[in-house]
Design a protein around this motif. Structure first.
Motif, PDB file in Angstrom:
ATOM      1  N   LYS A 261       0.822  -1.205   0.000  1.00  0.00           N
ATOM      2  CA  LYS A 261       0.000   0.000   0.000  1.00  0.00           C
ATOM      3  C   LYS A 261       0.860   1.261   0.000  1.00  0.00           C
ATOM      4  O   LYS A 261       0.430   2.327  -0.447  1.00  0.00           O
ATOM      5  CB  LYS A 261      -0.925  -0.021   1.215  1.00  0.00           C
ATOM      6  CG  LYS A 261      -2.052   0.990   1.162  1.00  0.00           C
ATOM      7  CD  LYS A 261      -2.946   0.841   2.384  1.00  0.00           C
ATOM      8  CE  LYS A 261      -3.996   1.946   2.439  1.00  0.00           C
ATOM      9  NZ  LYS A 261      -4.804   1.831   3.685  1.00  0.00           N
ATOM     10  N   GLY A 262       2.086   1.143   0.490  1.00  0.00           N
ATOM     11  CA  GLY A 262       2.999   2.285   0.504  1.00  0.00           C
ATOM     12  C   GLY A 262       3.289   2.826  -0.882  1.00  0.00           C
ATOM     13  O   GLY A 262       3.639   3.991  -1.034  1.00  0.00           O
ATOM     14  N   TRP A 263       3.144   1.984  -1.921  1.00  0.00           N
ATOM     15  CA  TRP A 263       3.341   2.470  -3.284  1.00  0.00           C
ATOM     16  C   TRP A 263       2.234   3.426  -3.689  1.00  0.00           C
ATOM     17  O   TRP A 263       2.452   4.357  -4.454  1.00  0.00           O
ATOM     18  CB  TRP A 263       3.403   1.301  -4.256  1.00  0.00           C
ATOM     19  CG  TRP A 263       3.406   1.728  -5.689  1.00  0.00           C
ATOM     20  CD1 TRP A 263       2.441   1.517  -6.623  1.00  0.00           C
ATOM     21  CD2 TRP A 263       4.415   2.496  -6.355  1.00  0.00           C
ATOM     22  NE1 TRP A 263       2.776   2.081  -7.825  1.00  0.00           N
ATOM     23  CE2 TRP A 263       3.997   2.700  -7.693  1.00  0.00           C
ATOM     24  CE3 TRP A 263       5.637   3.030  -5.954  1.00  0.00           C
ATOM     25  CZ2 TRP A 263       4.762   3.403  -8.615  1.00  0.00           C
ATOM     26  CZ3 TRP A 263       6.390   3.742  -6.876  1.00  0.00           C
ATOM     27  CH2 TRP A 263       5.959   3.918  -8.184  1.00  0.00           C
ATOM     28  N   PHE A 264       1.031   3.220  -3.150  1.00  0.00           N
ATOM     29  CA  PHE A 264      -0.095   4.082  -3.499  1.00  0.00           C
ATOM     30  C   PHE A 264      -0.043   5.403  -2.732  1.00  0.00           C
ATOM     31  O   PHE A 264      -0.453   6.431  -3.222  1.00  0.00           O
ATOM     32  CB  PHE A 264      -1.415   3.378  -3.180  1.00  0.00           C
ATOM     33  CG  PHE A 264      -1.498   1.987  -3.747  1.00  0.00           C
ATOM     34  CD1 PHE A 264      -1.204   1.744  -5.078  1.00  0.00           C
ATOM     35  CD2 PHE A 264      -1.849   0.921  -2.958  1.00  0.00           C
ATOM     36  CE1 PHE A 264      -1.271   0.471  -5.607  1.00  0.00           C
ATOM     37  CE2 PHE A 264      -1.921  -0.360  -3.473  1.00  0.00           C
ATOM     38  CZ  PHE A 264      -1.626  -0.589  -4.798  1.00  0.00           C
ATOM     39  N   LYS A 265       0.488   5.370  -1.540  1.00  0.00           N
ATOM     40  CA  LYS A 265       0.579   6.589  -0.735  1.00  0.00           C
ATOM     41  C   LYS A 265       1.745   6.455   0.235  1.00  0.00           C
ATOM     42  O   LYS A 265       1.727   5.625   1.130  1.00  0.00           O
ATOM     43  CB  LYS A 265      -0.719   6.826   0.041  1.00  0.00           C
ATOM     44  CG  LYS A 265      -0.708   8.128   0.834  1.00  0.00           C
ATOM     45  CD  LYS A 265      -2.013   8.324   1.596  1.00  0.00           C
ATOM     46  CE  LYS A 265      -1.983   9.613   2.402  1.00  0.00           C
ATOM     47  NZ  LYS A 265      -3.229   9.822   3.174  1.00  0.00           N
TER      48      LYS A 265
END
Length: 413
Positions: A261-265
C-alpha cells in the motif's frame, strides 16, 4: 589469457576485501532476527480499470535531501504502508491489513550517505553494459534468474513460483497499467531448435563471464565481443544470431500480484520510491534455479561497493544485458547509483556476493530492486539518478510472507 581469467575468479574476491581497515569478516551474510508481518484482515475491493499507462520515469519524487527530512514512521504508519493489495488473474482484488511484530523503531530517522558526485545521464560516459549472447550463460545461474515481464519490464526469480519486480511496472500509483490484467512472465528457454550441438569454447566463456562479474578489467574483452567484435563471431554469421544472439522465452501466466500500500501513498503523501516493489505468483512452478533474498547491507559492507543486475533493456531488443557498478549514494531505503541502464531493465533484481557465515563459500543474494532512471528532488532542484529500492528487514519480512503465506519461515534473514 585463460590462466589470467582463472586468477581473476579465485583471487579478485579476496583482493576486494583489502580496502583500508576492512577485513574479510566484514563481507559476510550476517543472519539476524527480523520483524514479523502478520495478516490481520482481508477485504474485497472493486475490480480496477486497468487503464493506466506504464510510466518508467517518475517526477518530483522524494530525493536524497527529502529522505533526510522524512519523519520516522510510527508503528501505525508502517502497518498501513505494509498492508497490501492482491490482484488475481480473473480481475478480482483484495486489500490485506497487516500487523508488525518484534520491530524496534530507529529514533535516528532517515540518513543518507554520499560517496561521489553524479552525472546527469542514463548512460554515463562509455556504455559499460554488455549483452549475454551465449544461451549457455543465459540459462545458467545467475543469468537464468532474469525474467521478462509482459508490460515491458524485467524481474527476477525468487522462488519456484514467485518473481520480484518493480511496482511501477504494474501500477502507476492510481490504477493498474494496461496489460497487467493478463500479466505474463517470460522465462528464457534452456534449448531451442538447432541448439543441441555442443560448441567449443564453452568453459572458457563461462570463466570470462564469472571473472567479469567480479572485476571491471576482466569484462573489457567480453564487452568487446558482445558488441560484435572478433573474427569468431563474424564467422558464425546468421546462425549465431538465431541460436545464441537473441533468447527465446517460455511465457507463463501470473496467478496473483502483491503490491504494498505504501506504493499508493507514501509517508510524505506522494508516491514513494521506497515501496516500488511487487511480487508475482506464477500459475505454474518453474524448474529453474532462483536467487534467494538477502537483507541489504550498507555500502561499506559491500566489496568495492559493487552491485550487479541483468535485464532486458529496450535499446538492445531481445538481448539479456548485464552490468555492474559502484553505488554513489544511499539512504535507509534507496541506493543511488550510476549503473548504465535503459528502460526495460527496470524491475531487475540487484544482487551481490558475500561469504556465508562460518564458510568459505561465497553466495549471491538479491539486495534491491532496480526502480529505474528517476527524477528526484535535491535541494529544491530536479536531478536524475538511477535508483534501486533496498530490501530492508521489514521488506524482507513482507516479501518472505508473500512467498510462504505465513511468517514461520521468515524469522531470520
Amino acid at each position: 589469457m585463460e590462466h589470467m581469467l582463472l586468477l581473476f575468479i579465485f583471487f579478485i574476491p579476496i583482493l576486494g576485501l583489502c580496502n583500508g581497515t576492512e577485513t574479510e569478516q566484514d563481507f559476510t551474510w550476517h543472519l539476524k532476527k527480523i520483524p514479523q508481518i502478520v495478516s490481520e484482515r482481508t477485504f474485497s475491493l472493486d475490480s480496477p480499470k486497468f487503464e493506466a499507462k506504464t510510466k518508467l520515469e517518475l517526477n518530483s519524487v522524494c530525493g536524497i535531501e527529502c529522505q533526510r527530512k522524512l519523519p520516522v514512521p510510527s508503528l501505525s504508519d508502517l502497518k498501513d504502508l505494509l498492508s497490501y493489495e492482491t490482484i488475481f488473474e480473473n480481475g478480482t482484488r483484495t486489500l490485506t491489513e497487516v500487523n508488525v511484530l518484534g520491530l524496534v523503531l530507529d529514533p535516528a530517522g532517515n540518513t543518507t550517505t554520499r560517496r561521489s558526485s553524479r552525472k546527469k545521464r542514463q548512460i554515463y560516459g562509455t556504455d559499460s553494459r554488455f549483452s549475454i549472447y551465449d544461451k549457455r550463460f543465459m540459462t545458467n545461474f545467475p543469468f537464468n534468474t532474469a525474467v521478462k515481464i509482459s508490460t515491458g519490464c524485467s524481474g527476477i526469480l525468487i522462488s519456484p513460483k514467485h518473481v520480484l519486480t518493480a511496482a511501477h511496472c504494474l501500477h502507476n500509483g492510481k490504477d493498474y497499467v494496461k496489460g497487467s490484467k493478463r500479466l505474463r512472465v517470460g522465462l528464457m528457454k534452456t534449448k531451442s531448435r538447432g541448439d543441441g550441438r555442443k560448441r567449443k569454447g564453452t568453459k572458457r566463456s563461462r570463466r570470462e563471464v564469472s571473472a567479469a562479474q567480479e572485476d571491471p578489467e576482466a569484462a573489457t574483452e567480453l564487452r568487446r565481443r558482445s558488441k560484435g567484435g572478433g573474427r569468431k563471431q563474424r564467422r558464425s554469421g546468421r546462425k549465431q544470431e538465431t541460436s545464441d544472439g537473441i533468447p527465446s522465452f517460455q511465457w507463463t501466466r501470473v496467478k496473483s500480484t502483491h503490491i504494498p500500500k505504501g506504493w499508493f501513498k507514501g509517508v510524505s503523501g506522494d508516491i514513494a520510491l521506497d515501496y516500488d516493489y511487487a511480487v508475482l505468483e506464477l500459475k505454474r512452478p518453474h524448474k529453474r534455479k532462483y536467487m534467494e533474498l538477502g537483507i541489504s547491507p550498507t555500502i561499506k559492507m559491500m566489496p568495492g561497493s559493487m552491485i550487479h543486475f541483468s535485464g532486458f533493456d529496450n535499446d538492445r531488443s531481445g538481448q539479456l544485458v548485464y552490468r555492474f557498478c559502484s553505488i554513489s549514494d544511499e539512504s535507509n531505503d534507496l541506493f543511488y547509483q550510476y549503473c548504465d541502464a535503459e528502460p526495460g531493465s527496470t524491475g531487475s533484481g540487484v544482487y551481490l556476493r558475500l561469504k556465508e557465515p562460518n564458510k568459505k563459500k561465497w553466495k549471491r543474494k538479491i539486495i534491491a530492486v532496480y526502480s529505474g532512471h528517476q527524477w528526484v528532488d535535491v535541494n529544491g532542484e530536479q536531478q536524475d539518478y538511477n535508483v534501486a529500492v533496498r530490501i530492508t528487514p521489514l521488506k524482507y519480512a513482507q516479501i518472505c510472507f508473500w512467498i510462504h503465506g505465513n511468517d514461520e519461515n521468515c524469522t531470520r534473514g
